[in-house]
Design a protein around this motif. Structure first.
Motif, PDB file in Angstrom:
ATOM      1  N   ASP A 160       0.861  -1.152  -0.069  1.00  0.00           N
ATOM      2  CA  ASP A 160      -0.172  -0.120  -0.105  1.00  0.00           C
ATOM      3  C   ASP A 160       0.804   1.201   0.193  1.00  0.00           C
ATOM      4  O   ASP A 160       0.573   2.276  -0.751  1.00  0.00           O
ATOM      5  CB  ASP A 160      -0.958   0.066   1.170  1.00  0.00           C
ATOM      6  CG  ASP A 160      -1.994  -1.078   1.111  1.00  0.00           C
ATOM      7  OD1 ASP A 160      -2.352  -1.243   0.114  1.00  0.00           O
ATOM      8  OD2 ASP A 160      -2.749  -1.192   2.151  1.00  0.00           O
ATOM      9  N   LYS A 161       2.105   1.181   0.761  1.00  0.00           N
ATOM     10  CA  LYS A 161       2.612   2.469   0.936  1.00  0.00           C
ATOM     11  C   LYS A 161       3.560   2.573  -0.228  1.00  0.00           C
ATOM     12  O   LYS A 161       3.694   3.912  -0.873  1.00  0.00           O
ATOM     13  CB  LYS A 161       3.575   2.361   2.076  1.00  0.00           C
ATOM     14  CG  LYS A 161       4.521   3.550   2.480  1.00  0.00           C
ATOM     15  CD  LYS A 161       5.345   3.214   3.757  1.00  0.00           C
ATOM     16  CE  LYS A 161       4.677   3.277   5.164  1.00  0.00           C
ATOM     17  NZ  LYS A 161       5.569   2.880   6.072  1.00  0.00           N
ATOM     18  N   SER A 195       1.101   3.858  -3.087  1.00  0.00           N
ATOM     19  CA  SER A 195       0.788   5.282  -2.872  1.00  0.00           C
ATOM     20  C   SER A 195       1.942   6.362  -3.097  1.00  0.00           C
ATOM     21  O   SER A 195       1.562   7.370  -3.581  1.00  0.00           O
ATOM     22  CB  SER A 195       0.388   5.443  -1.533  1.00  0.00           C
ATOM     23  OG  SER A 195       1.325   5.440  -0.739  1.00  0.00           O
ATOM     24  N   ALA A 223       1.677   6.601  -7.111  1.00  0.00           N
ATOM     25  CA  ALA A 223       0.450   6.914  -7.872  1.00  0.00           C
ATOM     26  C   ALA A 223       0.492   8.193  -8.466  1.00  0.00           C
ATOM     27  O   ALA A 223      -0.173   8.425  -9.402  1.00  0.00           O
ATOM     28  CB  ALA A 223      -0.768   6.613  -6.769  1.00  0.00           C
ATOM     29  N   SER A 233      -5.520   8.682  -9.569  1.00  0.00           N
ATOM     30  CA  SER A 233      -6.127   8.872  -8.173  1.00  0.00           C
ATOM     31  C   SER A 233      -6.415   7.577  -7.653  1.00  0.00           C
ATOM     32  O   SER A 233      -7.333   6.830  -8.020  1.00  0.00           O
ATOM     33  CB  SER A 233      -7.176   9.811  -8.462  1.00  0.00           C
ATOM     34  OG  SER A 233      -8.029   9.903  -7.233  1.00  0.00           O
ATOM     35  N   ARG A 261      -7.379   5.432  -4.414  1.00  0.00           N
ATOM     36  CA  ARG A 261      -7.733   5.615  -2.709  1.00  0.00           C
ATOM     37  C   ARG A 261      -8.356   4.398  -2.411  1.00  0.00           C
ATOM     38  O   ARG A 261      -8.666   4.277  -1.113  1.00  0.00           O
ATOM     39  CB  ARG A 261      -8.881   6.710  -2.738  1.00  0.00           C
ATOM     40  CG  ARG A 261      -8.419   8.037  -3.433  1.00  0.00           C
ATOM     41  CD  ARG A 261      -9.477   9.130  -3.285  1.00  0.00           C
ATOM     42  NE  ARG A 261      -9.356  10.432  -3.337  1.00  0.00           N
ATOM     43  CZ  ARG A 261      -9.522  11.101  -4.486  1.00  0.00           C
ATOM     44  NH1 ARG A 261     -10.222  10.180  -5.268  1.00  0.00           N
ATOM     45  NH2 ARG A 261      -9.007  12.139  -4.681  1.00  0.00           N
ATOM     46  N   TYR A 264      -5.242  -2.554  -7.418  1.00  0.00           N
ATOM     47  CA  TYR A 264      -5.320  -1.116  -6.815  1.00  0.00           C
ATOM     48  C   TYR A 264      -6.349  -0.213  -8.033  1.00  0.00           C
ATOM     49  O   TYR A 264      -6.001  -0.329  -9.238  1.00  0.00           O
ATOM     50  CB  TYR A 264      -4.066  -0.160  -6.723  1.00  0.00           C
ATOM     51  CG  TYR A 264      -3.416  -0.607  -5.619  1.00  0.00           C
ATOM     52  CD1 TYR A 264      -3.566   0.009  -4.212  1.00  0.00           C
ATOM     53  CD2 TYR A 264      -2.470  -1.854  -5.603  1.00  0.00           C
ATOM     54  CE1 TYR A 264      -2.707  -0.633  -3.140  1.00  0.00           C
ATOM     55  CE2 TYR A 264      -1.856  -2.313  -4.526  1.00  0.00           C
ATOM     56  CZ  TYR A 264      -2.188  -1.847  -3.338  1.00  0.00           C
ATOM     57  OH  TYR A 264      -1.433  -2.271  -2.356  1.00  0.00           O
TER      58      TYR A 264
END
Length: 255
Positions: A100-101, A104, A107, A123, A125, A221
């Motif tokens: 996840d990190k 992010s 992205a 984007s 989220r 994602y």
């Protein structure tokens, strides 16, 4: 089970911006070896093996198939969906938080839409739950397909492999057919390897037959705008179907 976060944010950001982003923009895929290390990666593997031994993995389902086509001829994996919060998934949760990190950090530099140029940034989220998968080593694989073939919002596919001492005789290669290219890319499912690639038509891919037990964890994602539009289409379709079911049958006689 505690895990030491051996990857600093600065190291992760360096990995994201110097390796992952340039590779995705230029080639459409990137893989990173030694993501967690032997101890943490081994803990993830043991938890996945526990799921397999307990019978938690079930036959993977097909989104659609032609009449008469047997599931095993399309995909031969057994899967389970997990959030990471389940008991016995502490190491898996550690892995998911790290991915996840990393994503992010990537992205904002990956551009928008289905092109590969840099732009305002994808984007992202939300993501799917994690799909824990096992090919049992009986010569099954997964035929060539595109993850996001119908604009469902999936933008980046991330697969973490868990197979120690894997070699060519075991098969199980993930083969990518980059859109518009005359070559293919073969990715061995090696232990502690993370593979990232675009989920859409740019990367049709297949899992070749596996002749040894093959484990992997996959997460997708979502692009926020495309995902919201996909959910709207689904709601509209569900409402339309409901209305049709509630209407009385039409008189089929002549007037």
């Amino acid at each position: 089970m505690p895990f030491i976060d051996h990857v600093s944010d600065s190291d992760l950001q360096r990995l994201a911006l110097q390796r992952v982003v340039p590779a995705l923009l230029s080639r459409g895929f990137c893989y990173v070896d030694g993501l967690l290390g032997e101890v943490a990666g081994g803990a993830v593997l043991e938890q996945v093996r526990d799921m397999h031994r307990s019978g938690a993995l079930q036959d993977g389902r097909l989104a659609s198939s032609a009449p008469g086509v047997h599931r095993r001829n399309v995909r031969g994996d057994k899967i389970a969906w997990v959030s990471g919060a389940e008991r016995g998934c502490e190491a898996v949760n550690f892995l998911l938080n790290l991915i996840d990190k990393l994503v992010s950090m990537c992205a904002g530099r990956l551009g928008t839409g289905t092109g590969t140029g840099a732009g305002a940034g994808t984007s992202i989220r939300e993501r799917s739950k994690a799909m824990v998968a096992c090919y049992p080593g009986n010569g099954t694989g997964y035929v060539k397909h595109v993850d996001n073939h119908n604009y469902d919002g999936r933008r980046i596919t991330c697969i973490y492999y868990l197979n120690k001492d894997w070699n060519a005789k075991h098969g199980g290669v993930l083969r990518i057919f980059p859109e518009g290219k005359s070559y293919v890319v073969d990715i061995q499912p090696l232990f502690d390897r993370l593979l990232l690639f675009w989920s859409d038509r740019r990367n049709p891919h297949e899992v070749q037959p596996s002749y040894a037990t093959r484990y992997a964890i996959t997460v997708w994602y979502f692009d926020s705008e495309e995902r919201a539009e996909a959910k709207r289409r689904f709601r509209d379709l569900a409402a339309s179907t409901s209305q049709q079911q509630q209407q009385p049958p039409q008189d089929s006689g002549s007037s």
